[in-house]
Design an enzyme around this catalytic site. Structure first.
Site, PDB file in Angstrom:
ATOM      1  N   HIS A  58       0.851  -1.191   0.000  1.00  0.00           N
ATOM      2  CA  HIS A  58       0.000   0.000   0.000  1.00  0.00           C
ATOM      3  C   HIS A  58       0.884   1.237   0.000  1.00  0.00           C
ATOM      4  CE1 HIS A  58      -3.418   2.620   0.770  1.00  0.00           C
ATOM      5  NE2 HIS A  58      -2.610   3.280   1.580  1.00  0.00           N
ATOM      6  N   LYS A  65      -8.851  -1.820   6.082  1.00  0.00           N
ATOM      7  CA  LYS A  65      -9.127  -2.445   4.780  1.00  0.00           C
ATOM      8  C   LYS A  65      -8.077  -3.493   4.432  1.00  0.00           C
ATOM      9  CE  LYS A  65      -9.532   1.608   2.663  1.00  0.00           C
ATOM     10  NZ  LYS A  65      -9.784   2.643   3.686  1.00  0.00           N
ATOM     11  N   ASP A  88     -15.626   2.266   7.726  1.00  0.00           N
ATOM     12  CA  ASP A  88     -14.537   3.177   7.374  1.00  0.00           C
ATOM     13  C   ASP A  88     -14.884   4.005   6.147  1.00  0.00           C
ATOM     14  OD1 ASP A  88     -11.707   4.185   7.309  1.00  0.00           O
ATOM     15  OD2 ASP A  88     -11.826   3.192   5.368  1.00  0.00           O
ATOM     16  N   SER A 122      -7.847   3.730   9.037  1.00  0.00           N
ATOM     17  CA  SER A 122      -8.576   3.648   7.768  1.00  0.00           C
ATOM     18  C   SER A 122      -7.845   2.743   6.784  1.00  0.00           C
ATOM     19  CB  SER A 122      -8.743   5.052   7.182  1.00  0.00           C
ATOM     20  OG  SER A 122      -9.353   4.993   5.910  1.00  0.00           O
ATOM     21  N   ARG A 179     -15.073  12.542   7.217  1.00  0.00           N
ATOM     22  CA  ARG A 179     -13.827  13.249   7.538  1.00  0.00           C
ATOM     23  C   ARG A 179     -13.433  14.204   6.427  1.00  0.00           C
ATOM     24  NH1 ARG A 179     -10.062   8.632   7.769  1.00  0.00           N
ATOM     25  NH2 ARG A 179      -8.453  10.239   7.981  1.00  0.00           N
TER      26      ARG A 179
END
Length: 429
Positions: A86, A191, A165, A187, A172
């Site tokens: 990620h 996931k 989320d 967050s 947000r």
């Protein structure tokens, strides 16, 4: 039903610096997902978290509660070790494109659930959709079949992973509570943990074009996410990487695919290759495959073969030409000297204004649009020389893009040429 807690009590506890219990956190996320806790109340709590922070245990419980709000995936019957990556996003960050097939070419499985861009940071799915026929949305059956047969999948995440989320992130975004390290970390990691991968490598960027501009903040975010992954039983490591200047020589969609193909053919910009190789080594080591020659797979065509299989499996025509922009305008050097800095945020905003990005979720992007760097850091240029080329199919966009990119290139007449600095600042495990 009688509620276990009251939202106002929880908001006040965090507002005054209290530590929320696991039970309070579990109830909060569940109540919000059920609609019992109003958006206004969750916005107040998110602001309190922004101001007061959370400790490691709170963040872990918050992450677990978001995972528990939806589905989880499992790769136990896959027969191959799973390893994922990620990135926190940046300008010209096309690393996922060559990285996933490179790692898969060594027998690891790469379930890469990716997203779309918003604002100046590009989205992996937007880039891949430049390829004629390629589709991001796969059924679970298609996803697992491709992972078994090809070894790599880059696709959109299903709506069932951490749905609380998704709702909280949208809130947000409109309440000024995005830049909270506990909320960002939970967050991302909710996931990724729900996705079910056994190992995760994080690319946490810092600098002008990164979400976390300050290195100390980026380092804290990396440490927090590594701890969350480790606590959840996922082998997690982070590389802290520099996003002060654009990554590679392109920022856009089709032109970033083009650059990724250069890397898969054994070429490409040195910084893109460096980061691709470094992340591949981390992912493969986490999958139990440390003793492999990563660079060789880029040179001998193995990674390219996996790329072709991966794109074809998702309907893409690997032999079709990528879309080309119809209109171009050049940025020229304003003085003689060496390029000592390129502001990646300015370049990213220019690409966005040309049509490569979107201002609102779901808006279309122009795959042809973007910025191509003709010269880069450390290179000597002469006044009037073309140092960047902006491209789009809508020439009316050039004026605002020119405003965005003005001043992006720092040219020092007295400086000496220098090699590109390493993108990798630190490793956090």
């Amino acid at each position: 039903m009688t509620e276990q807690f009251d939202a106002v009590d929880i908001i006040r506890a965090k507002r005054f610096g209290g530590t929320l219990t696991p039970e309070q956190i579990a109830w909060t996320i569940d109540a919000y997902a059920r609609g019992h806790m109003a958006d206004s109340q969750m916005a107040s709590l998110a602001m309190a978290i922004c101001l007061q922070g959370m400790d490691r245990a709170e963040i872990a419980h918050w992450t677990r509660a978001m995972i528990d709000s939806g589905e989880t995936m499992s790769f136990e019957g896959l027969g191959a070790p799973t390893t994922d990556k990620h990135s926190t996003g940046g300008v010209g960050d096309k690393i996922t494109l060559p990285l996933a097939p490179l790692v898969a070419s060594f027998g690891a499985a790469v379930p890469q659930l990716s997203g779309r861009g918003l604002g100046h940071t590009g989205g992996t799915l937007d880039k891949l959709e430049s390829i004629p026929g390629w589709r991001a949305d796969l059924t679970n059956e298609e996803f697992f079949a491709q992972l078994r047969e090809v070894g790599a999948v880059i696709c959109a995440a299903g709506s069932g992973l951490a749905p609380a989320d998704k709702r909280l992130y949208a809130l947000r975004d409109v309440t000024g509570t995005v830049d909270s390290i506990p909320l960002i970390a939970s967050s991302i990691m909710s996931k990724k943990i729900a996705e079910g991968t056994a190992a995760l490598t994080l690319d946490v960027k810092t600098g002008a074009g990164a979400f976390m501009r300050d290195e100390a903040d980026a380092r804290e975010l990396a440490r927090t996410m590594v701890d969350l992954g480790t606590d959840a039983g996922v082998r997690t490591v982070a590389l802290l990487t520099d996003m002060s200047a654009p990554l590679g020589l392109t920022a856009g969609n089709a032109i970033e695919v083009e650059e990724s193909l250069e890397v898969l053919q054994g070429g490409g910009p040195a910084d893109v290759v460096e980061l691709t190789v470094a992340l591949a080594r981390e992912m493969l080591a986490a999958a139990g495959k440390s003793d492999v020659d990563v660079e060789a797979a880029l040179q001998d065509g193995r990674a390219m073969d996996t790329w072709r299989a991966m794109i074809t499996a998702q309907g893409g025509d690997v032999d079709a030409p990528l879309p080309q922009a119809a209109e171009f305008t050049d940025v020229v050097a304003e003085a003689d000297g060496v390029i000592t800095d390129i502001d990646s945020l300015k370049v990213g905003v220019a690409a966005w204004r040309l049509g490569a990005g979107r201002s609102t979720p779901g808006a279309p992007v122009q795959h042809e649009a973007g910025v191509r760097l003709m010269r880069t850091l450390g290179q000597r240029v002469t006044k009037g020389e073309v140092i960047a080329r902006m491209q789009t199919n809508m020439p009316e966009k050039f004026s605002r893009a020119e405003e965005a990119i003005a001043g992006a290139f720092m040219i020092d007449a007295g400086a000496e040429e220098f090699p590109l600095p390493s993108r990798i600042l630190d490793r956090i495990a």
